[in-house]
Design a protein around this motif. Structure first.
Motif, short mmCIF file in Angstrom:
data_model
loop_
_atom_site.label_atom_id
_atom_site.label_comp_id
_atom_site.label_asym_id
_atom_site.label_seq_id
_atom_site.Cartn_x
_atom_site.Cartn_y
_atom_site.Cartn_z
N PRO A 99 10.87 10.32 2.84
CA PRO A 99 10.80 10.77 4.24
C PRO A 99 10.12 12.13 4.39
O PRO A 99 10.76 13.15 4.68
N LEU A 100 8.80 12.19 4.20
CA LEU A 100 8.07 13.44 4.36
C LEU A 100 8.02 13.85 5.83
O LEU A 100 7.72 13.01 6.69
N PRO A 101 8.29 15.09 6.16
CA PRO A 101 8.08 15.56 7.53
C PRO A 101 6.62 15.37 7.93
O PRO A 101 5.71 15.35 7.09
N ALA A 102 6.38 15.27 9.22
CA ALA A 102 5.05 14.90 9.72
C ALA A 102 3.97 15.88 9.28
O ALA A 102 2.81 15.49 9.10
N ASP A 103 4.29 17.14 9.11
CA ASP A 103 3.27 18.13 8.80
C ASP A 103 3.16 18.44 7.31
O ASP A 103 2.42 19.36 6.91
N ILE A 104 3.86 17.71 6.45
CA ILE A 104 3.80 17.93 5.01
C ILE A 104 2.90 16.87 4.37
O ILE A 104 3.05 15.68 4.63
N ARG A 105 1.94 17.33 3.55
CA ARG A 105 1.03 16.42 2.87
C ARG A 105 1.53 16.14 1.45
O ARG A 105 2.12 17.02 0.81
N PRO A 106 1.30 14.94 0.93
CA PRO A 106 1.65 14.66 -0.45
C PRO A 106 0.73 15.41 -1.41
O PRO A 106 -0.30 15.97 -1.00
N VAL A 107 1.09 15.42 -2.68
CA VAL A 107 0.29 16.13 -3.69
C VAL A 107 -1.12 15.54 -3.75
O VAL A 107 -2.12 16.28 -3.84
N PRO A 130 0.80 -1.24 0.00
CA PRO A 130 0.00 0.00 0.00
C PRO A 130 0.83 1.28 0.00
O PRO A 130 0.43 2.28 -0.60
N GLY A 131 1.96 1.28 0.66
CA GLY A 131 2.79 2.49 0.71
C GLY A 131 3.91 2.47 -0.30
O GLY A 131 4.99 3.03 -0.05
N LEU A 132 3.67 1.85 -1.46
CA LEU A 132 4.72 1.63 -2.45
C LEU A 132 5.49 2.90 -2.79
O LEU A 132 6.71 2.88 -2.90
N VAL A 133 4.78 4.01 -2.96
CA VAL A 133 5.44 5.26 -3.36
C VAL A 133 5.78 6.11 -2.14
O VAL A 133 6.93 6.48 -1.93
N SER A 134 4.80 6.39 -1.31
CA SER A 134 5.00 7.37 -0.24
C SER A 134 5.91 6.89 0.87
O SER A 134 6.63 7.69 1.48
N ASP A 135 5.91 5.57 1.14
CA ASP A 135 6.72 5.09 2.25
C ASP A 135 8.22 5.26 2.01
O ASP A 135 9.00 5.28 2.96
N GLY A 136 8.61 5.35 0.76
CA GLY A 136 10.03 5.51 0.46
C GLY A 136 10.51 6.94 0.49
O GLY A 136 11.68 7.22 0.23
N PRO A 185 -3.01 6.39 -3.08
CA PRO A 185 -1.72 5.79 -3.45
C PRO A 185 -1.64 5.39 -4.92
O PRO A 185 -0.55 5.40 -5.49
N VAL A 186 -2.76 5.03 -5.55
CA VAL A 186 -2.73 4.72 -6.97
C VAL A 186 -2.40 5.97 -7.78
O VAL A 186 -1.57 5.94 -8.70
N GLU A 187 -3.03 7.09 -7.43
CA GLU A 187 -2.73 8.35 -8.12
C GLU A 187 -1.30 8.80 -7.85
O GLU A 187 -0.65 9.38 -8.74
N GLN A 188 -0.80 8.56 -6.65
CA GLN A 188 0.60 8.88 -6.37
C GLN A 188 1.52 8.13 -7.32
O GLN A 188 2.45 8.70 -7.90
N ALA A 189 1.25 6.83 -7.49
CA ALA A 189 2.09 6.01 -8.37
C ALA A 189 2.00 6.48 -9.82
O ALA A 189 3.01 6.56 -10.52
#
Length: 473
Positions: free
Chosen positions: A289-297, A281-287, A301-305
């Motif tokens: 190291p986003l700071p705790a208060d930063i959100r991904p785009v 499930p965390g294929l993209v985001s887990d790799g 997770p499918v759209e992230q990939a």
């Protein structure tokens, strides 16, 4: 040959022969030419080639030959040629690819670790070039050697080890052209310079993004002027650049707006992404190291990939004309320069994309500001051919016997120019693009490491594929 015997042989070779030599390779600061303009005189690339060539020559592979190609002004290329096992002479040529050049060391390595100091800790070999991609030479050679010693089969195997990959492989096209007649019919390409979504299964890379880079300079004055006197009369060069960038990118979403930079994502790749996300499930985001208060785009997770593998992106990777804030005066600066890096979908036309970018950056420029473009380049991406039945069966066998987990596919957001070059040259070949760059491998950054058990498993899986390829009929 039994797969249990094969795996035991591979693991023994990794423990007794591969690891000691790979540790010595880590110690060689073989920077890619982009990071070492004096590479020819420093001799580090040649030292890496000599080290690996000596190790392979000592393996005692009957009939194997090694040679180093050194074109004028070009980085060296090591070619290892291993004849087919009896009965597999008509199976074509297998090309196994890796590279020996390295990224720069960069600072910030953890205590006790360093780029040129090999350290084995918790099952990982730390050091620059261990995972990206020094291990590939050893994995390819060991796979062939293990097959021979356990009664397996392989076609003619040619290992290509270049020393310019981290600089974009500028010398590789010339070497491939030089080798084209000698290589004959390439029916299988194995690349070991790619990633893994986890360490539980074998991963095949099915797409790589292309790229375009360009440096743009906007000039509004011949010399800086006091901002209190000139602002409001003379436009800001930074603001002009913002306007130009808004033609290319939606600043709210990051979506790129030029049609030449986008493609329709193939349905089979969307299905593969969904299957990969279901497995990890965390294929993209887990790799990352986003700071705790930063959100991904995006959160999906499918759209992230898909964003990371099939949609174009813009990164501003450098700037000039901007003084350090501590040294900045109240000056309306004469110019601003930005270095723009675009990642393109695998099937986008990079030349058309670059041409569209040049046009939009130089047409109807606000206020008649001067725009200069330089240092532009582009490279194609790659979309893998459909997996042949024999290869699918071999991957299933390797998954069951070696990993005990089903294999999965993934796209890679970066580029390996070699893949596009070979696909164009050998359109009928099958491609196995895999690698050991899994979670925590830290390629290009501090604490690069190779997960040793996984690297040995990848080696065994490649051997299973080579054996199936030789026997495919």
């Amino acid at each position: 040959m039994t797969h249990a015997e094969l795996m035991t042989t591979v693991q023994r070779q990794w423990d007794s022969a591969v690891l000691p030599s790979l540790e010595r390779l880590v110690e060689i600061p073989a920077l890619s030419p982009a990071f070492d303009p004096d590479w020819a005189s420093s001799g580090h690339l040649d030292a890496a080639i000599a080290h690996v060539e000596s190790w392979i020559s000592d393996r005692g592979l009957t009939g194997a030959t090694t040679r180093v190609l050194r074109g004028p002004g070009r980085t060296p290329l090591l070619v290892v040629d291993v004849p087919a096992t009896p009965g597999a002479e008509d199976a074509g040529t297998v090309l196994l690819y890796g590279h020996l050049d390295k990224q720069p060391p960069v600072g910030g390595w953890s205590e006790g670790l360093g780029p040129w100091t090999p350290v084995v800790r918790d099952g990982r070999l730390y050091g620059r070039g261990a995972a990206d991609d020094g291990y590939a030479a050893y994995a390819a050679t060991t796979a062939v050697e293990a097959l021979r010693s356990t009664g397996g089969a392989h076609a003619r195997a040619v290992v290509l080890l270049e020393t310019g990959e981290e600089s974009g492989s500028p010398d590789l096209p010339a070497y491939l052209a030089e080798l084209s007649d000698d290589l004959g019919e390439v029916t299988l390409v194995v690349c070991l310079d790619s990633g893994a979504g986890d360490y539980e299964r074998m991963w095949l890379t099915t797409s790589l993004r292309g790229m375009a880079q360009i440096r743009v300079r906007v000039t509004v004055l011949d010399a800086g002027q006091h901002s209190g006197m000139a602002s409001g009369v003379v436009p800001s060069s930074f603001r002009v650049l913002r306007v130009l960038l808004d033609r290319i990118e939606d600043a709210e979403t990051g979506e790129l707006l030029l049609p030449e930079l986008s493609v329709e994502v193939p349905a089979n790749r969307i299905d593969e992404v969904r299957a990969a996300i279901e497995a990890v499930p965390g294929l993209v985001s887990d790799g990352i190291p986003l700071p705790a208060d930063i959100r991904p785009v995006v959160d999906d997770p499918v759209e992230q990939a898909l964003n990371n593998t099939w949609r174009p992106t813009l990164s501003v990777i450098g700037a000039a004309g901007l003084p350090d804030p501590d040294e900045a005066g109240n000056v309306l600066r004469p110019s601003t320069t930005l270095a723009l890096s675009f990642r393109l979908p695998p099937t986008a036309d990079p030349d058309a994309a670059l041409a569209a970018l040049r046009t939009v950056l130089t047409t109807d420029v606000p206020y008649g500001a001067r725009v200069e473009l330089d240092r532009s380049e582009c490279a194609p991406g790659w979309n893998a051919p459909e997996v042949a039945p024999w290869l699918g069966a071999a991957l299933a066998t390797a998954s069951d016997e070696v990993f005990a987990s089903p294999w999965r596919t993934m796209g890679i957001g970066g580029s390996i120019p070699f893949m596009g070059l070979l696909h164009a040259a050998y359109p009928a070949a099958q491609f196995v693009v895999t690698g050991a760059l899994g979670p925590g491998s830290n390629a290009h950054v501090p604490d690069e490491s190779l997960q040793l058990d996984y690297a040995a498993k990848v080696t065994s899986a490649v051997a299973v594929v080579l054996d199936a390829h030789a026997r495919r009929g």
